[in-house]
Design a protein around this motif. Structure first.
Motif, PDB file in Angstrom:
ATOM      1  N   ASN A 232      -2.962   3.940  -8.682  1.00  0.00           N
ATOM      2  CA  ASN A 232      -3.458   2.706  -8.058  1.00  0.00           C
ATOM      3  C   ASN A 232      -4.756   2.171  -8.667  1.00  0.00           C
ATOM      4  OD1 ASN A 232      -1.633   1.989  -5.723  1.00  0.00           O
ATOM      5  ND2 ASN A 232      -2.067   4.123  -5.217  1.00  0.00           N
TER       6      ASN A 232
ATOM      7  N   LEU B 113       1.440 -12.561  -4.330  1.00  0.00           N
ATOM      8  CA  LEU B 113       0.576 -11.382  -4.301  1.00  0.00           C
ATOM      9  C   LEU B 113      -0.849 -11.774  -3.929  1.00  0.00           C
ATOM     10  CD1 LEU B 113      -0.182  -8.440  -4.831  1.00  0.00           C
ATOM     11  CD2 LEU B 113      -0.271  -8.965  -7.277  1.00  0.00           C
TER      12      LEU B 113
ATOM     13  N   VAL C   2      -0.907 -12.465  -0.096  1.00  0.00           N
ATOM     14  CA  VAL C   2      -0.801 -11.301   0.789  1.00  0.00           C
ATOM     15  C   VAL C   2      -2.043 -10.411   0.693  1.00  0.00           C
ATOM     16  CG1 VAL C   2       1.719 -11.280   0.774  1.00  0.00           C
ATOM     17  CG2 VAL C   2       0.475  -9.916  -0.912  1.00  0.00           C
ATOM     18  N   GLN C   3      -2.686 -10.378  -0.479  1.00  0.00           N
ATOM     19  CA  GLN C   3      -3.917  -9.597  -0.607  1.00  0.00           C
ATOM     20  C   GLN C   3      -5.043 -10.201   0.225  1.00  0.00           C
ATOM     21  OE1 GLN C   3      -4.254  -9.459  -4.951  1.00  0.00           O
ATOM     22  NE2 GLN C   3      -3.908  -7.262  -4.905  1.00  0.00           N
TER      23      GLN C   3
ATOM     24  N   TYR D  21      -3.675  -9.762   4.112  1.00  0.00           N
ATOM     25  CA  TYR D  21      -3.558  -8.382   4.608  1.00  0.00           C
ATOM     26  C   TYR D  21      -4.318  -7.415   3.693  1.00  0.00           C
ATOM     27  CZ  TYR D  21       0.468 -10.657   6.817  1.00  0.00           C
ATOM     28  OH  TYR D  21       1.283 -11.514   7.504  1.00  0.00           O
TER      29      TYR D  21
ATOM     30  N   LYS E 212      -3.505  -3.751   4.202  1.00  0.00           N
ATOM     31  CA  LYS E 212      -2.128  -3.348   3.920  1.00  0.00           C
ATOM     32  C   LYS E 212      -1.770  -3.447   2.438  1.00  0.00           C
ATOM     33  CE  LYS E 212      -0.255  -4.645   8.454  1.00  0.00           C
ATOM     34  NZ  LYS E 212       0.765  -5.457   9.167  1.00  0.00           N
ATOM     35  N   THR E 213      -2.727  -3.854   1.628  1.00  0.00           N
ATOM     36  CA  THR E 213      -2.429  -4.038   0.204  1.00  0.00           C
ATOM     37  C   THR E 213      -3.344  -3.202  -0.689  1.00  0.00           C
ATOM     38  OG1 THR E 213      -3.842  -6.023   0.227  1.00  0.00           O
ATOM     39  CG2 THR E 213      -1.468  -6.353   0.489  1.00  0.00           C
ATOM     40  N   LYS E 214      -3.779  -2.074  -0.182  1.00  0.00           N
ATOM     41  CA  LYS E 214      -4.628  -1.191  -0.981  1.00  0.00           C
ATOM     42  C   LYS E 214      -3.805  -0.314  -1.918  1.00  0.00           C
ATOM     43  CE  LYS E 214      -8.557  -0.946   2.207  1.00  0.00           C
ATOM     44  NZ  LYS E 214      -9.428  -0.067   3.028  1.00  0.00           N
TER      45      LYS E 214
ATOM     46  N   ARG F   6      -0.240   0.360  -4.178  1.00  0.00           N
ATOM     47  CA  ARG F   6       0.814  -0.370  -4.884  1.00  0.00           C
ATOM     48  C   ARG F   6       2.129  -0.326  -4.116  1.00  0.00           C
ATOM     49  NH1 ARG F   6       5.124   0.414  -8.335  1.00  0.00           N
ATOM     50  NH2 ARG F   6       5.325  -1.029 -10.102  1.00  0.00           N
TER      51      ARG F   6
ATOM     52  N   ASP G 287       2.655  -0.211  -0.950  1.00  0.00           N
ATOM     53  CA  ASP G 287       2.634  -1.145   0.180  1.00  0.00           C
ATOM     54  C   ASP G 287       2.778  -2.588  -0.302  1.00  0.00           C
ATOM     55  OD1 ASP G 287       2.276   0.992   1.894  1.00  0.00           O
ATOM     56  OD2 ASP G 287       0.086   0.848   1.847  1.00  0.00           O
ATOM     57  N   ILE G 288       2.108  -2.894  -1.424  1.00  0.00           N
ATOM     58  CA  ILE G 288       2.215  -4.240  -1.998  1.00  0.00           C
ATOM     59  C   ILE G 288       3.655  -4.519  -2.410  1.00  0.00           C
ATOM     60  CG2 ILE G 288       1.554  -5.689  -3.958  1.00  0.00           C
ATOM     61  CD1 ILE G 288      -1.158  -4.286  -3.942  1.00  0.00           C
TER      62      ILE G 288
ATOM     63  N   LEU H 157       5.867  -5.183   0.570  1.00  0.00           N
ATOM     64  CA  LEU H 157       5.637  -6.519   1.133  1.00  0.00           C
ATOM     65  C   LEU H 157       6.281  -7.604   0.278  1.00  0.00           C
ATOM     66  CD1 LEU H 157       1.933  -6.546   2.401  1.00  0.00           C
ATOM     67  CD2 LEU H 157       3.945  -7.219   3.711  1.00  0.00           C
TER      68      LEU H 157
END
Length: 287
Positions: free
Chosen positions: A116, A249, A252-253, A256, A259-261, A263, A265-266, A269
């Protein structure tokens, strides 16, 4: 966002990639698009150097193993990385992406999933699956034998041979017709386009059409390579879909952050939200 297409890995590819990264960092770009479609390989050292722009110094890029599964060579990065998590990389691939190009796509996907420290996603269709090493052995003045002596293995002990790299986002290839195909369709694609064909329309109408075709052909020939390439990119389905992914991307970053810390989870999503069929208006696509 910035776009770079590499048809083959050469020493010049290293310079091009480094310039692209530095420029995107200066402009605080939302993302990078590296187009490796139809890239059949090239210099492995070039791939290792480009991978080193993302990976920690001393990271394993690829190793070769013989038929006894013993390691023959190991290729590791020797430079300090210049990319951080702030600029995501989207790598475009297709079934013609092979050899060294598959290694770069696979190794960046592998490390991005594991630590990550940077974000890299593979977009397109499964790659060719050329992960073998050949050696040419001369047997006479005009004859030689080409033997497969080893296989390439990625850091996760995965061999791309016969398997290829599976993209994170599978998007079918929908490239617009090439200039050659357009030319063929214009002059030979229909019966009415053929020279000396039997025509029922008035001659004056045919004359106007012929003049228009000549005018269009002249305008196209006067366009620079950059203009033609830009037009091609702006109508490329896979590139447009990737631009949508980058925009999504970024959204969403911001929406959230917790929730996007990671990879994973990203990816989860984006896979849930992304629909390649949706339309997107692009004001400008920087190259």
């Amino acid at each position: 966002m910035y776009y770079l297409s590499l048809n083959m890995f050469t020493q010049n590819a290293i310079k091009q990639m480094e310039q692209l990264i530095k420029k995107s960092q200066q402009q605080q770009s939302k993302g990078l698009i590296l187009d490796l479609r139809f890239n059949t390989g090239g210099l492995l050292n070039s791939v290792v150097d480009i991978a080193g722009m993302f990976l920690e110094k001393g990271s394993l890029v690829v190793e070769t193993k013989n038929r006894d599964n013993k390691v023959i060579d190991r290729y590791v990065t020797t430079r300090t990385p210049i990319v951080d998590r702030s600029i995501p990389l989207f790598i475009l691939v297709n079934n013609y992406t092979a050899s060294a190009a598959e290694i770069l796509a696979g190794v960046l996907q592998c490390y991005s999933s594991k630590d990550n420290k940077f974000l890299a996603f593979v977009v397109g269709t499964k790659t060719f699956g050329k992960g073998s090493v050949q050696e040419v052995i001369p047997v006479s003045n005009d004859c030689a034998i080409k033997l497969t002596i080893a296989l390439y293995n990625l850091p996760n002990n995965f061999s791309i041979q016969g398997t290829g790299v599976t993209p994170d986002f599978e998007i079918d290839q929908k490239l617009p017709p090439s200039e050659d195909v357009k030319w063929f369709n214009r002059f030979f694609g229909r019966e009415s386009n053929l020279k000396n064909t039997i025509k029922l329309d008035a001659k004056e109408k045919d004359k106007e059409k012929e003049q228009k075709n000549k005018k269009d052909a002249k305008q196209n020939s006067e366009k620079s390579w950059y203009e033609r390439k830009r037009e091609l990119i702006s109508s490329d389905y896979m590139i447009l879909s990737t631009v949508r992914l980058i925009e999504m991307l970024d959204l969403v970053q911001k929406a959230y952050p917790e929730k996007t810390k990671k990879r994973a989870d990203i990816l989860s999503l984006l896979v849930t939200l992304f629909n390649p069929g949706d339309s997107l208006d692009i004001e400008e696509l920087k190259m």
